[in-house]
Design a protein around this motif. Structure first.
Motif, PDB file in Angstrom:
ATOM      1  N   ALA A   1      -3.452 -19.035   4.728  1.00  0.00           N
ATOM      2  CA  ALA A   1      -2.700 -18.364   5.796  1.00  0.00           C
ATOM      3  C   ALA A   1      -1.675 -17.410   5.217  1.00  0.00           C
ATOM      4  O   ALA A   1      -1.466 -16.295   5.738  1.00  0.00           O
ATOM      5  N   GLN A   2      -1.019 -17.804   4.139  1.00  0.00           N
ATOM      6  CA  GLN A   2      -0.039 -16.930   3.499  1.00  0.00           C
ATOM      7  C   GLN A   2      -0.719 -15.704   2.877  1.00  0.00           C
ATOM      8  O   GLN A   2      -0.173 -14.601   2.905  1.00  0.00           O
ATOM      9  N   VAL A   3      -1.897 -15.908   2.310  1.00  0.00           N
ATOM     10  CA  VAL A   3      -2.665 -14.782   1.771  1.00  0.00           C
ATOM     11  C   VAL A   3      -2.969 -13.771   2.876  1.00  0.00           C
ATOM     12  O   VAL A   3      -2.777 -12.559   2.721  1.00  0.00           O
ATOM     13  N   ALA A   4      -3.452 -14.275   4.012  1.00  0.00           N
ATOM     14  CA  ALA A   4      -3.814 -13.386   5.125  1.00  0.00           C
ATOM     15  C   ALA A   4      -2.598 -12.648   5.663  1.00  0.00           C
ATOM     16  O   ALA A   4      -2.672 -11.440   5.963  1.00  0.00           O
ATOM     17  N   LEU A   5      -1.477 -13.352   5.802  1.00  0.00           N
ATOM     18  CA  LEU A   5      -0.256 -12.699   6.297  1.00  0.00           C
ATOM     19  C   LEU A   5       0.175 -11.570   5.371  1.00  0.00           C
ATOM     20  O   LEU A   5       0.520 -10.463   5.815  1.00  0.00           O
ATOM     21  N   ALA A   6       0.167 -11.844   4.068  1.00  0.00           N
ATOM     22  CA  ALA A   6       0.570 -10.818   3.103  1.00  0.00           C
ATOM     23  C   ALA A   6      -0.418  -9.651   3.094  1.00  0.00           C
ATOM     24  O   ALA A   6      -0.021  -8.487   2.975  1.00  0.00           O
ATOM     25  N   TYR A   7      -1.695  -9.957   3.215  1.00  0.00           N
ATOM     26  CA  TYR A   7      -2.735  -8.921   3.234  1.00  0.00           C
ATOM     27  C   TYR A   7      -2.531  -7.982   4.420  1.00  0.00           C
ATOM     28  O   TYR A   7      -2.527  -6.753   4.275  1.00  0.00           O
ATOM     29  N   HIS A   8      -2.354  -8.558   5.616  1.00  0.00           N
ATOM     30  CA  HIS A   8      -2.188  -7.736   6.820  1.00  0.00           C
ATOM     31  C   HIS A   8      -0.876  -6.941   6.775  1.00  0.00           C
ATOM     32  O   HIS A   8      -0.834  -5.782   7.212  1.00  0.00           O
ATOM     33  N   ALA A   9       0.176  -7.550   6.260  1.00  0.00           N
ATOM     34  CA  ALA A   9       1.448  -6.833   6.144  1.00  0.00           C
ATOM     35  C   ALA A   9       1.306  -5.638   5.211  1.00  0.00           C
ATOM     36  O   ALA A   9       1.820  -4.542   5.483  1.00  0.00           O
ATOM     37  N   ALA A  10       0.595  -5.838   4.099  1.00  0.00           N
ATOM     38  CA  ALA A  10       0.374  -4.738   3.164  1.00  0.00           C
ATOM     39  C   ALA A  10      -0.475  -3.645   3.810  1.00  0.00           C
ATOM     40  O   ALA A  10      -0.200  -2.445   3.638  1.00  0.00           O
ATOM     41  N   GLU A  11      -1.512  -4.044   4.547  1.00  0.00           N
ATOM     42  CA  GLU A  11      -2.347  -3.057   5.237  1.00  0.00           C
ATOM     43  C   GLU A  11      -1.521  -2.212   6.181  1.00  0.00           C
ATOM     44  O   GLU A  11      -1.654  -0.983   6.218  1.00  0.00           O
ATOM     45  N   ARG A  12      -0.659  -2.852   6.982  1.00  0.00           N
ATOM     46  CA  ARG A  12       0.181  -2.096   7.915  1.00  0.00           C
ATOM     47  C   ARG A  12       1.094  -1.142   7.170  1.00  0.00           C
ATOM     48  O   ARG A  12       1.320  -0.004   7.599  1.00  0.00           O
ATOM     49  N   SER A  13       1.622  -1.606   6.046  1.00  0.00           N
ATOM     50  CA  SER A  13       2.497  -0.747   5.243  1.00  0.00           C
ATOM     51  C   SER A  13       1.735   0.460   4.704  1.00  0.00           C
ATOM     52  O   SER A  13       2.236   1.587   4.728  1.00  0.00           O
ATOM     53  N   PHE A  14       0.502   0.236   4.253  1.00  0.00           N
ATOM     54  CA  PHE A  14      -0.300   1.339   3.721  1.00  0.00           C
ATOM     55  C   PHE A  14      -0.647   2.337   4.818  1.00  0.00           C
ATOM     56  O   PHE A  14      -0.640   3.546   4.593  1.00  0.00           O
ATOM     57  N   VAL A  15      -0.964   1.807   6.004  1.00  0.00           N
ATOM     58  CA  VAL A  15      -1.305   2.696   7.120  1.00  0.00           C
ATOM     59  C   VAL A  15      -0.102   3.562   7.481  1.00  0.00           C
ATOM     60  O   VAL A  15      -0.222   4.781   7.688  1.00  0.00           O
ATOM     61  N   ARG A  16       1.082   2.944   7.562  1.00  0.00           N
ATOM     62  CA  ARG A  16       2.288   3.719   7.881  1.00  0.00           C
ATOM     63  C   ARG A  16       2.554   4.772   6.813  1.00  0.00           C
ATOM     64  O   ARG A  16       2.879   5.922   7.121  1.00  0.00           O
ATOM     65  N   ALA A  17       2.394   4.382   5.553  1.00  0.00           N
ATOM     66  CA  ALA A  17       2.637   5.328   4.464  1.00  0.00           C
ATOM     67  C   ALA A  17       1.637   6.474   4.520  1.00  0.00           C
ATOM     68  O   ALA A  17       1.995   7.644   4.306  1.00  0.00           O
ATOM     69  N   ASP A  18       0.369   6.146   4.819  1.00  0.00           N
ATOM     70  CA  ASP A  18      -0.651   7.186   4.900  1.00  0.00           C
ATOM     71  C   ASP A  18      -0.381   8.120   6.071  1.00  0.00           C
ATOM     72  O   ASP A  18      -0.528   9.345   5.957  1.00  0.00           O
ATOM     73  N   GLU A  19       0.029   7.549   7.211  1.00  0.00           N
ATOM     74  CA  GLU A  19       0.345   8.377   8.376  1.00  0.00           C
ATOM     75  C   GLU A  19       1.533   9.284   8.087  1.00  0.00           C
ATOM     76  O   GLU A  19       1.537  10.463   8.472  1.00  0.00           O
ATOM     77  N   GLN A  20       2.537   8.745   7.403  1.00  0.00           N
ATOM     78  CA  GLN A  20       3.697   9.561   7.060  1.00  0.00           C
ATOM     79  C   GLN A  20       3.315  10.678   6.098  1.00  0.00           C
ATOM     80  O   GLN A  20       3.801  11.808   6.217  1.00  0.00           O
ATOM     81  N   ARG A  21       2.444  10.341   5.143  1.00  0.00           N
ATOM     82  CA  ARG A  21       2.011  11.362   4.182  1.00  0.00           C
ATOM     83  C   ARG A  21       1.206  12.450   4.873  1.00  0.00           C
ATOM     84  O   ARG A  21       1.417  13.645   4.620  1.00  0.00           O
ATOM     85  N   ARG A  22       0.297  12.064   5.758  1.00  0.00           N
ATOM     86  CA  ARG A  22      -0.483  13.055   6.498  1.00  0.00           C
ATOM     87  C   ARG A  22       0.415  13.902   7.381  1.00  0.00           C
ATOM     88  O   ARG A  22       0.239  15.121   7.467  1.00  0.00           O
ATOM     89  N   ALA A  23       1.391  13.254   8.039  1.00  0.00           N
ATOM     90  CA  ALA A  23       2.311  14.007   8.889  1.00  0.00           C
ATOM     91  C   ALA A  23       3.119  14.999   8.066  1.00  0.00           C
ATOM     92  O   ALA A  23       3.361  16.134   8.493  1.00  0.00           O
ATOM     93  N   SER A  24       3.527  14.578   6.869  1.00  0.00           N
ATOM     94  CA  SER A  24       4.281  15.476   5.990  1.00  0.00           C
ATOM     95  C   SER A  24       3.417  16.661   5.560  1.00  0.00           C
ATOM     96  O   SER A  24       3.895  17.805   5.520  1.00  0.00           O
ATOM     97  N   LEU A  25       2.149  16.404   5.251  1.00  0.00           N
ATOM     98  CA  LEU A  25       1.249  17.492   4.875  1.00  0.00           C
ATOM     99  C   LEU A  25       1.036  18.453   6.038  1.00  0.00           C
ATOM    100  O   LEU A  25       1.009  19.677   5.849  1.00  0.00           O
TER     101      LEU A  25
END
Length: 404
Positions: free
Chosen positions: A145-169
């Motif tokens: 369960a802790q693995v899954a929580l950390a995995y999903h949290a990281a995914e959300r962080s990557f998505v936000r970072a990617d969206e911010q990078r695309r928006a900046s571009l």
């Protein structure tokens, strides 16, 4: 503590401690079994073997520590390895199902090691082993369960970072930063668009959504045009590559998918010209009269665009040519403005104007004479002024009649 529970705790602690003494060998076995039974790691080849070994080692150690600890102490400090594994596997884009499958494999291996050690001692009670089995799988479930929580949290962080990078571009493109070759290359790579070649920009009223842009992108791709779309505060912006310079095809595709006001820029060369094309597309969109749903090209609306670009000039022309006509209210104002517009479009022909307006030519002439009196300008007996033609182009953007 009851005797049975004490026996379970003692058994768990003793067996877990013994198995921990051979942790490196157990890690080697787990890595091998994962390679045989979890093909995702080999097929995707995104987890280096030393990374997998270290992760298996750290998580096996934590599982055995939790099994041996039992109800004594707080387990929170034993989830660090699980969380680190979840984050890393998300970064490596290994599917979560494959990650959790490895933890189940690890759980079975831990249980097997504990039972092998129990047989080696020769004096473990069956009841204690049954309780221990329950504890092992509770620990594995908690770790997973802790693995899954950390995995999903990281995914959300990557998505936000990617969206911010695309928006900046996107912001950089619309502000002209693509004149720098390095920025243009990065933007093209990220948005999957060519750096050079002809482009148009589309601006559509409203912020849009994925339900509209995905089929729109597909429709354009079928015409041979790659595109990328970005929702801004009040406008949907599209970059459309035009290998064949088929602007009409872009207009048709956009019109078939978006029931809003939209404008298409002139053709520009490569991503370096996108900022200019963006301003043109917005200007073209503004030439669509209020209340109408239409996709227009700037190339076909240049007079209207020029007038909208210079509101002071437009107001001056309107005042010079429309004067008393603008002071009218109600239906008469609308009727005479429509007649004036038709008169100019037909080149001052009473017969053709009457056909368009569905009335007698004498009715048209009477209205024109009425207009001439109001604006104090001659509309008959000679060529129509270019200024008047521009004024008629601006009629759809007139302010509403003044309320007396």
């Amino acid at each position: 503590m009851a005797d049975g529970q004490r026996e379970t705790e003692d058994t768990a602690r003793s067996l877990a401690t013994s198995v921990l003494s051979g942790l490196d060998e157990l890690t080697d076995v787990l890595v091998s079994v994962i390679g045989d039974q979890n093909p995702g790691y080999q097929l995707l080849d995104v987890v280096p073997r030393d990374d997998l070994w270290r992760s298996c080692h750290d998580n096996l150690r934590r599982v055995l520590q939790l099994v041996g600890r039992g109800a004594d102490g707080d387990a929170e400090d034993c989830y660090d390895a699980a969380r680190a594994t979840g984050r890393r596997r998300a970064e490596q884009q290994l599917p979560l199902d494959d990650v959790l499958r490895s933890f189940r494999i690890g759980g079975r291996l831990v249980w097997q090691a504990l039972t092998d050690q129990a047989r080696a001692t020769g004096h473990v009670l069956d009841d204690a082993m049954l309780d221990l089995a329950t504890r092992v799988w509770e620990v594995v479930d908690a770790i997973s369960a802790q693995v899954a929580l950390a995995y999903h949290a990281a995914e959300r962080s990557f998505v936000r970072a990617d969206e911010q990078r695309r928006a900046s571009l996107w912001e950089g493109l619309l502000q002209g930063r693509a004149v720098d070759a390095g920025f243009a290359y990065e933007a093209g790579r990220t948005l999957r668009l060519p750096v050079s070649g002809p482009y148009v920009v589309v601006a559509a009223a409203g912020s849009g959504d994925d339900e509209a842009t995905e089929p729109l992108g597909t429709a354009l791709e079928e015409r041979g045009s790659a595109s990328a779309w970005q929702s801004r505060a009040d406008v949907l912006v599209g970059l459309v590559s035009l290998p064949g310079r088929d602007v009409a095809g872009v207009v048709a595709a956009v019109g078939s998918m978006l029931a809003v006001q939209a404008g298409v820029s002139l053709v520009v060369d490569g991503l370096a010209g996108v900022h200019v094309a963006y301003r043109q597309a917005v200007l073209a969109m503004r030439t669509v009269p209020p209340g109408r749903v239409e996709v227009v090209c700037l190339a076909e609306r240049l007079p209207e665009a020029l007038l909208l670009s210079s509101p002071e000039l437009t107001e001056s022309l309107q005042q010079n040519w429309l004067r008393g006509l603008l002071d009218l209210g109600g239906d008469e104002r609308d009727l005479l403005l429509e007649t004036l517009s038709t008169w100019v479009r037909t080149g001052g022909s009473a017969t053709r104007s009457a056909q368009v307006l569905h009335c007698h030519r004498n009715t048209v002439l009477n209205r024109i004479h009425r207009i001439e009196g109001l604006i104090e300008q001659r509309l008959t007996g000679g060529d129509l002024s270019l200024e008047l033609a521009l004024v008629v182009r601006a009629l759809p953007f007139l302010p509403p009649p003044r309320v007396p």
